[in-house]
Design a protein around this motif. Structure first.
Motif, PDB file in Angstrom:
ATOM      1  N   HIS A 186       0.845  -1.192   0.000  1.00  0.00           N
ATOM      2  CA  HIS A 186       0.000   0.000   0.000  1.00  0.00           C
ATOM      3  C   HIS A 186       0.885   1.249   0.000  1.00  0.00           C
ATOM      4  CE1 HIS A 186       0.680   0.375   4.429  1.00  0.00           C
ATOM      5  NE2 HIS A 186       0.691  -0.941   4.369  1.00  0.00           N
ATOM      6  N   ASP A 187       0.237   2.402  -0.187  1.00  0.00           N
ATOM      7  CA  ASP A 187       0.928   3.699  -0.214  1.00  0.00           C
ATOM      8  C   ASP A 187       2.087   3.697  -1.208  1.00  0.00           C
ATOM      9  OD1 ASP A 187      -0.822   4.476   1.782  1.00  0.00           O
ATOM     10  OD2 ASP A 187       0.593   4.102   3.407  1.00  0.00           O
ATOM     11  N   GLN A 188       1.853   3.148  -2.384  1.00  0.00           N
ATOM     12  CA  GLN A 188       2.918   3.049  -3.378  1.00  0.00           C
ATOM     13  C   GLN A 188       2.982   4.301  -4.258  1.00  0.00           C
ATOM     14  OE1 GLN A 188       3.153  -1.053  -5.199  1.00  0.00           O
ATOM     15  NE2 GLN A 188       1.202  -1.257  -4.128  1.00  0.00           N
ATOM     16  N   THR A 189       4.199   4.734  -4.526  1.00  0.00           N
ATOM     17  CA  THR A 189       4.420   5.870  -5.422  1.00  0.00           C
ATOM     18  C   THR A 189       5.638   5.590  -6.292  1.00  0.00           C
ATOM     19  OG1 THR A 189       5.775   7.019  -3.765  1.00  0.00           O
ATOM     20  CG2 THR A 189       3.429   7.570  -3.845  1.00  0.00           C
ATOM     21  N   ILE A 190       5.613   6.137  -7.490  1.00  0.00           N
ATOM     22  CA  ILE A 190       6.745   6.024  -8.413  1.00  0.00           C
ATOM     23  C   ILE A 190       7.315   7.413  -8.642  1.00  0.00           C
ATOM     24  CG2 ILE A 190       7.431   5.509 -10.786  1.00  0.00           C
ATOM     25  CD1 ILE A 190       5.388   3.278 -10.794  1.00  0.00           C
ATOM     26  N   VAL A 191       8.621   7.535  -8.513  1.00  0.00           N
ATOM     27  CA  VAL A 191       9.290   8.810  -8.759  1.00  0.00           C
ATOM     28  C   VAL A 191      10.340   8.622  -9.841  1.00  0.00           C
ATOM     29  CG1 VAL A 191       8.893   9.652  -6.428  1.00  0.00           C
ATOM     30  CG2 VAL A 191      10.998   8.414  -6.934  1.00  0.00           C
ATOM     31  N   SER A 192      10.520   9.652 -10.633  1.00  0.00           N
ATOM     32  CA  SER A 192      11.550   9.648 -11.675  1.00  0.00           C
ATOM     33  C   SER A 192      12.622  10.649 -11.272  1.00  0.00           C
ATOM     34  CB  SER A 192      10.947  10.011 -13.040  1.00  0.00           C
ATOM     35  OG  SER A 192       9.996   9.054 -13.444  1.00  0.00           O
ATOM     36  N   GLU A 193      13.512  10.199 -10.415  1.00  0.00           N
ATOM     37  CA  GLU A 193      14.578  11.068  -9.938  1.00  0.00           C
ATOM     38  C   GLU A 193      15.731  10.202  -9.465  1.00  0.00           C
ATOM     39  OE1 GLU A 193      12.991  11.693  -5.365  1.00  0.00           O
ATOM     40  OE2 GLU A 193      12.204  13.015  -6.928  1.00  0.00           O
ATOM     41  N   ALA A 194      16.840  10.831  -9.179  1.00  0.00           N
ATOM     42  CA  ALA A 194      18.015  10.084  -8.718  1.00  0.00           C
ATOM     43  C   ALA A 194      17.718   9.419  -7.381  1.00  0.00           C
ATOM     44  CB  ALA A 194      19.214  11.017  -8.591  1.00  0.00           C
ATOM     45  N   ILE A 195      18.281   8.234  -7.191  1.00  0.00           N
ATOM     46  CA  ILE A 195      18.080   7.522  -5.945  1.00  0.00           C
ATOM     47  C   ILE A 195      18.716   8.285  -4.790  1.00  0.00           C
ATOM     48  CG2 ILE A 195      20.177   6.124  -6.184  1.00  0.00           C
ATOM     49  CD1 ILE A 195      18.521   3.772  -5.022  1.00  0.00           C
ATOM     50  N   ASP A 196      18.110   8.212  -3.622  1.00  0.00           N
ATOM     51  CA  ASP A 196      18.640   8.876  -2.437  1.00  0.00           C
ATOM     52  C   ASP A 196      20.079   8.407  -2.186  1.00  0.00           C
ATOM     53  OD1 ASP A 196      19.118   8.677   0.707  1.00  0.00           O
ATOM     54  OD2 ASP A 196      17.690  10.296   0.339  1.00  0.00           O
ATOM     55  N   PRO A 197      21.017   9.323  -1.935  1.00  0.00           N
ATOM     56  CA  PRO A 197      22.419   8.929  -1.744  1.00  0.00           C
ATOM     57  C   PRO A 197      22.621   7.892  -0.636  1.00  0.00           C
ATOM     58  CG  PRO A 197      22.262  11.300  -2.036  1.00  0.00           C
ATOM     59  CD  PRO A 197      20.862  10.793  -1.926  1.00  0.00           C
ATOM     60  N   LYS A 198      21.856   7.979   0.447  1.00  0.00           N
ATOM     61  CA  LYS A 198      21.991   7.001   1.529  1.00  0.00           C
ATOM     62  C   LYS A 198      21.532   5.624   1.076  1.00  0.00           C
ATOM     63  CE  LYS A 198      21.617  10.259   5.387  1.00  0.00           C
ATOM     64  NZ  LYS A 198      20.845  10.641   6.614  1.00  0.00           N
ATOM     65  N   ASP A 199      20.449   5.588   0.283  1.00  0.00           N
ATOM     66  CA  ASP A 199      19.991   4.312  -0.259  1.00  0.00           C
ATOM     67  C   ASP A 199      21.022   3.750  -1.239  1.00  0.00           C
ATOM     68  OD1 ASP A 199      17.680   4.426   1.229  1.00  0.00           O
ATOM     69  OD2 ASP A 199      16.417   5.143  -0.431  1.00  0.00           O
ATOM     70  N   ALA A 200      21.591   4.614  -2.065  1.00  0.00           N
ATOM     71  CA  ALA A 200      22.593   4.164  -3.021  1.00  0.00           C
ATOM     72  C   ALA A 200      23.801   3.580  -2.303  1.00  0.00           C
ATOM     73  CB  ALA A 200      23.018   5.335  -3.918  1.00  0.00           C
ATOM     74  N   GLU A 201      24.177   4.182  -1.187  1.00  0.00           N
ATOM     75  CA  GLU A 201      25.327   3.673  -0.419  1.00  0.00           C
ATOM     76  C   GLU A 201      25.022   2.284   0.135  1.00  0.00           C
ATOM     77  OE1 GLU A 201      27.983   4.783   3.564  1.00  0.00           O
ATOM     78  OE2 GLU A 201      26.473   6.181   2.807  1.00  0.00           O
ATOM     79  N   LEU A 202      23.821   2.083   0.657  1.00  0.00           N
ATOM     80  CA  LEU A 202      23.440   0.763   1.143  1.00  0.00           C
ATOM     81  C   LEU A 202      23.496  -0.271   0.037  1.00  0.00           C
ATOM     82  CD1 LEU A 202      20.318   1.223   3.481  1.00  0.00           C
ATOM     83  CD2 LEU A 202      22.602   0.425   4.118  1.00  0.00           C
TER      84      LEU A 202
END
Length: 209
Positions: A186-202
């Motif tokens: 639920h509460d799903q959304t799609i974004v067209s933008e660069a991935i969050d830097p903290k998420d990218a690091e993980l």
């Protein structure tokens, strides 16, 4: 450590299938490489011999070009990250597990099997699974069964049912052991933008040992 890892893994199996969203009446529409899917989940694990299902809740981030982050918030906090390079698990900032694809060949096989679903590629899924499709109005369902014994042996999956409308709403996974996993999104959304830097690091840390 291994016991803790098995619980979020079932969710990862489901999450890898989530990339078919958004969906129309006939088939899931692939998530584009530059799109990122965010949402929340509720998971129930029905284990043979245990009367009460095990429940967990949390959030996820799915980025086809990077991988998948599955954050369990309750009943305990743990973050599991899966990419083509491997899998890692964290408790806060503490890294508990980090295995490369070579170190965990079963997980690597699973990632390959679900790679088609990670991009919404039904044709690729059909290389490994028999896929039965059905629709009712704007609602649709995919029923997946392993096409080869090797796939079933490696993943321990007997069947997967995926239901959705605009997005994937529910996934049911039946295991050879008799266990089941039910995931509601639920509460799903799609974004067209660069991935969050903290998420990218993980995601970069998964399998980087």
């Amino acid at each position: 450590m291994r016991k803790m890892m098995r619980r979020p893994l079932a969710g990862l199996i489901g999450l890898a299938l989530l990339a078919g969203a958004p969906a129309l009446a006939q088939d899931p529409t692939p998530l584009q490489p530059t799109e990122i899917l965010h949402g929340r989940f509720t998971q129930e694990r029905i284990l043979t011999g245990i009367a009460t299902p095990l429940k967990s809740e949390g959030s996820f981030v799915l980025a086809p070009e990077h991988g998948l982050i599955w954050r369990v918030e309750t009943p305990f906090a743990v973050t599991t990250v899966m990419t083509g390079n491997g899998i890692a698990q964290f408790n806060g900032e503490t890294e508990m597990v980090n295995l490369s694809a070579a170190q965990a060949p079963v997980l690597a096989h699973l990632y390959q099997v679900l790679g088609g679903a990670l991009t919404g590629d039904i044709a690729r899924l059909e290389e490994r699974f028999d896929v039965a499709k059905s629709t009712s109005g704007n609602d649709w369902q995919l029923a997946l069964t392993p096409r080869e014994a090797a796939t079933a042996d490696a993943t321990q999956i007997e069947a997967i049912i995926i239901r959705g409308s605009r997005y994937i709403d529910r996934i049911e996974i039946a295991k050879a052991s008799g266990d089941e996993d039910r995931l509601i999104f639920h509460d799903q959304t799609i974004v067209s933008e660069a991935i969050d830097p903290k998420d990218a690091e993980l995601l970069d840390r998964a399998g980087a040992k």
